[in-house]
Design a protein around this motif. Structure first.
Motif, PDB file in Angstrom:
ATOM      1  N   THR A  24      -6.070  55.033  24.146  1.00  0.00           N
ATOM      2  CA  THR A  24      -6.843  54.249  24.922  1.00  0.00           C
ATOM      3  C   THR A  24      -8.272  54.088  24.300  1.00  0.00           C
ATOM      4  OG1 THR A  24      -6.081  55.169  26.990  1.00  0.00           O
ATOM      5  CG2 THR A  24      -8.375  54.373  27.289  1.00  0.00           C
ATOM      6  N   VAL A  25      -8.937  52.691  24.294  1.00  0.00           N
ATOM      7  CA  VAL A  25     -10.178  52.519  23.917  1.00  0.00           C
ATOM      8  C   VAL A  25     -11.022  53.054  25.017  1.00  0.00           C
ATOM      9  CG1 VAL A  25     -11.934  50.821  23.126  1.00  0.00           C
ATOM     10  CG2 VAL A  25      -9.421  50.733  22.514  1.00  0.00           C
ATOM     11  N   LEU A  26     -11.994  53.745  24.429  1.00  0.00           N
ATOM     12  CA  LEU A  26     -13.191  54.503  25.231  1.00  0.00           C
ATOM     13  C   LEU A  26     -14.246  53.730  25.602  1.00  0.00           C
ATOM     14  CD1 LEU A  26     -12.718  58.273  23.714  1.00  0.00           C
ATOM     15  CD2 LEU A  26     -11.459  57.241  25.776  1.00  0.00           C
ATOM     16  N   ASP A  27     -14.932  53.038  24.376  1.00  0.00           N
ATOM     17  CA  ASP A  27     -15.833  52.223  24.353  1.00  0.00           C
ATOM     18  C   ASP A  27     -16.261  51.484  23.130  1.00  0.00           C
ATOM     19  OD1 ASP A  27     -18.315  53.790  22.931  1.00  0.00           O
ATOM     20  OD2 ASP A  27     -17.299  55.239  24.223  1.00  0.00           O
ATOM     21  N   VAL A  28     -16.991  50.515  23.221  1.00  0.00           N
ATOM     22  CA  VAL A  28     -17.414  49.940  21.978  1.00  0.00           C
ATOM     23  C   VAL A  28     -18.975  49.938  21.810  1.00  0.00           C
ATOM     24  CG1 VAL A  28     -17.388  47.856  20.448  1.00  0.00           C
ATOM     25  CG2 VAL A  28     -15.285  48.654  21.928  1.00  0.00           C
ATOM     26  N   THR A  29     -19.684  50.566  21.231  1.00  0.00           N
ATOM     27  CA  THR A  29     -20.847  50.777  21.150  1.00  0.00           C
ATOM     28  C   THR A  29     -21.882  50.071  19.761  1.00  0.00           C
ATOM     29  OG1 THR A  29     -20.869  52.780  22.470  1.00  0.00           O
ATOM     30  CG2 THR A  29     -22.935  52.587  21.147  1.00  0.00           C
ATOM     31  N   PRO A  30     -22.671  49.193  20.030  1.00  0.00           N
ATOM     32  CA  PRO A  30     -23.553  48.810  18.889  1.00  0.00           C
ATOM     33  C   PRO A  30     -24.701  49.862  18.441  1.00  0.00           C
ATOM     34  CG  PRO A  30     -24.478  47.883  20.824  1.00  0.00           C
ATOM     35  CD  PRO A  30     -23.267  48.810  21.345  1.00  0.00           C
ATOM     36  N   HIS A  31     -24.905  50.025  17.161  1.00  0.00           N
ATOM     37  CA  HIS A  31     -26.090  50.701  16.787  1.00  0.00           C
ATOM     38  C   HIS A  31     -26.707  49.981  15.432  1.00  0.00           C
ATOM     39  CE1 HIS A  31     -27.726  55.005  16.330  1.00  0.00           C
ATOM     40  NE2 HIS A  31     -28.345  54.085  15.558  1.00  0.00           N
ATOM     41  N   GLY A  32     -27.734  49.516  15.995  1.00  0.00           N
ATOM     42  CA  GLY A  32     -28.422  48.441  14.967  1.00  0.00           C
ATOM     43  C   GLY A  32     -27.336  47.341  14.789  1.00  0.00           C
ATOM     44  N   LYS A  33     -27.153  47.295  13.454  1.00  0.00           N
ATOM     45  CA  LYS A  33     -26.101  46.074  12.986  1.00  0.00           C
ATOM     46  C   LYS A  33     -24.636  46.753  13.133  1.00  0.00           C
ATOM     47  CE  LYS A  33     -29.756  43.476  10.804  1.00  0.00           C
ATOM     48  NZ  LYS A  33     -30.174  42.947   9.409  1.00  0.00           N
ATOM     49  N   LEU A  43     -19.415  50.453  16.607  1.00  0.00           N
ATOM     50  CA  LEU A  43     -18.481  51.747  16.701  1.00  0.00           C
ATOM     51  C   LEU A  43     -17.782  51.555  17.918  1.00  0.00           C
ATOM     52  CD1 LEU A  43     -21.383  54.344  16.246  1.00  0.00           C
ATOM     53  CD2 LEU A  43     -19.903  53.542  14.433  1.00  0.00           C
ATOM     54  N   THR A  44     -16.295  51.646  17.664  1.00  0.00           N
ATOM     55  CA  THR A  44     -15.140  51.462  18.505  1.00  0.00           C
ATOM     56  C   THR A  44     -14.432  52.663  18.591  1.00  0.00           C
ATOM     57  OG1 THR A  44     -14.940  49.121  17.994  1.00  0.00           O
ATOM     58  CG2 THR A  44     -13.321  49.969  19.316  1.00  0.00           C
ATOM     59  N   ARG A  45     -14.720  53.284  19.881  1.00  0.00           N
ATOM     60  CA  ARG A  45     -14.512  54.788  19.902  1.00  0.00           C
ATOM     61  C   ARG A  45     -12.914  54.623  20.667  1.00  0.00           C
ATOM     62  NH1 ARG A  45     -20.016  55.481  21.612  1.00  0.00           N
ATOM     63  NH2 ARG A  45     -21.147  56.354  19.383  1.00  0.00           N
ATOM     64  N   VAL A  46     -11.878  55.389  20.067  1.00  0.00           N
ATOM     65  CA  VAL A  46     -10.698  55.545  20.563  1.00  0.00           C
ATOM     66  C   VAL A  46     -10.232  56.927  20.943  1.00  0.00           C
ATOM     67  CG1 VAL A  46      -8.158  54.729  19.912  1.00  0.00           C
ATOM     68  CG2 VAL A  46     -10.042  53.555  19.028  1.00  0.00           C
ATOM     69  N   GLU A  47      -9.349  57.257  22.166  1.00  0.00           N
ATOM     70  CA  GLU A  47      -8.914  58.251  22.276  1.00  0.00           C
ATOM     71  C   GLU A  47      -8.336  59.193  21.420  1.00  0.00           C
ATOM     72  OE1 GLU A  47      -5.679  59.839  25.871  1.00  0.00           O
ATOM     73  OE2 GLU A  47      -5.308  57.713  24.793  1.00  0.00           O
TER      74      GLU A  47
END
Length: 278
Positions: free
Chosen positions: A42-51, A54-58
């Motif tokens: 499961t994909v948990l979230d997609v977060t930007p950090h500057g440019k 970060l796609t966080r996955v289970e």
């Protein structure tokens, strides 16, 4: 290179398409991750950090990507024709039952442990569109090298994260100084409001399909990309010249009448170029 507002929009699209959904397709088309498979996670979230994205996955995994100059992420409804470029430019495909995210021409693509994210974003300054925003720290970072040209300092993501070449030129115009002015020569009252000024510009544009710094329909930018057309304020011809960011030369725009300070014909020579980290 996409700027912080563009990366923020990309993250929002990816998050809306993937977050909370189980991956039914995972296809890495780079040799290093040819055998990696995220199917069933499961994909948990997609977060930007500057440019950075970060796609966080289970399972404690993060897919780190950076668009640099030419990269892009496209999201398609399943069954729809992909239109982001030829298939040989695809670097990764992540899909679920409803949507497919396709990464084209991504120069940075790295699958890592989520616990190791600081290795790729820990060097960045405060994120203009992130929860770690700290204007005092951003200003201190900018002023740490008072002899450095303002344009270079703004592009250095170690000072504050999210400004690219467009916002560099536009911010310098709005501050009334050239990008070659040493940071330490920026009048104190303008320096004090620079970080929040930059933040307001990016925040105003993160939900817009077309970036605007002027508030004028059809005249979206004051100087960037407008040479040799007349300045929107004084009608003087906008000029363009190359300015280093520590890693490469970039086209830089300014109005010689509205902006005070050194320009390429008057700027003092610099020493060894600094390496700018994105």
């Amino acid at each position: 290179m996409p700027e912080g507002d563009t990366v923020w929009q990309t993250a929002r699209r990816l998050h809306g398409a993937l977050a909370g959904q189980v991956l039914t397709r995972s296809d890495f088309r780079v040799p290093k991750y040819a055998t990696a498979d995220l199917t069933g996670r499961t994909v948990l979230d997609v977060t930007p950090h500057g440019k950075h994205l970060l796609t966080r996955v289970e399972g404690g995994l993060t897919l780190h990507s950076h668009l640099k100059m030419d990269g892009s992420w496209k999201v398609f409804a399943n069954g729809r024709r992909w239109t982001g470029g030829p298939s040989h430019q695809i670097r990764v495909i992540l899909g679920n039952e409803d949507r497919t995210a396709v990464g084209y021409r991504l120069p940075v693509l790295e699958l890592m442990r989520t616990s190791d994210e600081q290795r790729v974003v820990g060097h960045l300054g405060p994120d203009l569109l992130g929860p770690d925003w700290n204007p005092e720290r951003a200003l201190a970072n900018l002023l740490a090298d008072p002899a450095r040209p303002l344009g270079e300092a703004l592009l250095d993501q170690r000072n504050l994260a999210g400004i690219g070449n467009v916002y560099k030129s536009e911010l310098c115009f709005l501050l009334g100084v050239t990008p070659w002015l040493p940071v330490g020569a920026l009048p104190a009252e303008r320096a004090a409001r620079l970080p929040e000024f930059a933040k307001r510009l990016l925040e105003a544009n993160r939900d817009r399909p077309v970036r605007s710094t002027t508030g004028r329909r059809g005249q979206d930018l004051f100087v960037y990309g407008r040479a040799p057309r007349p300045c929107l304020r004084c009608r003087t011809s906008i000029r363009v010249a190359e300015q280093g960011d520590g890693s490469r030369e970039r086209p830089t725009y300014w109005c010689p009448r509205c902006q005070t300070g050194p320009s390429p014909s008057t700027a003092p020579p610099r020493g060894t170029p600094r390496r700018t980290t994105n």
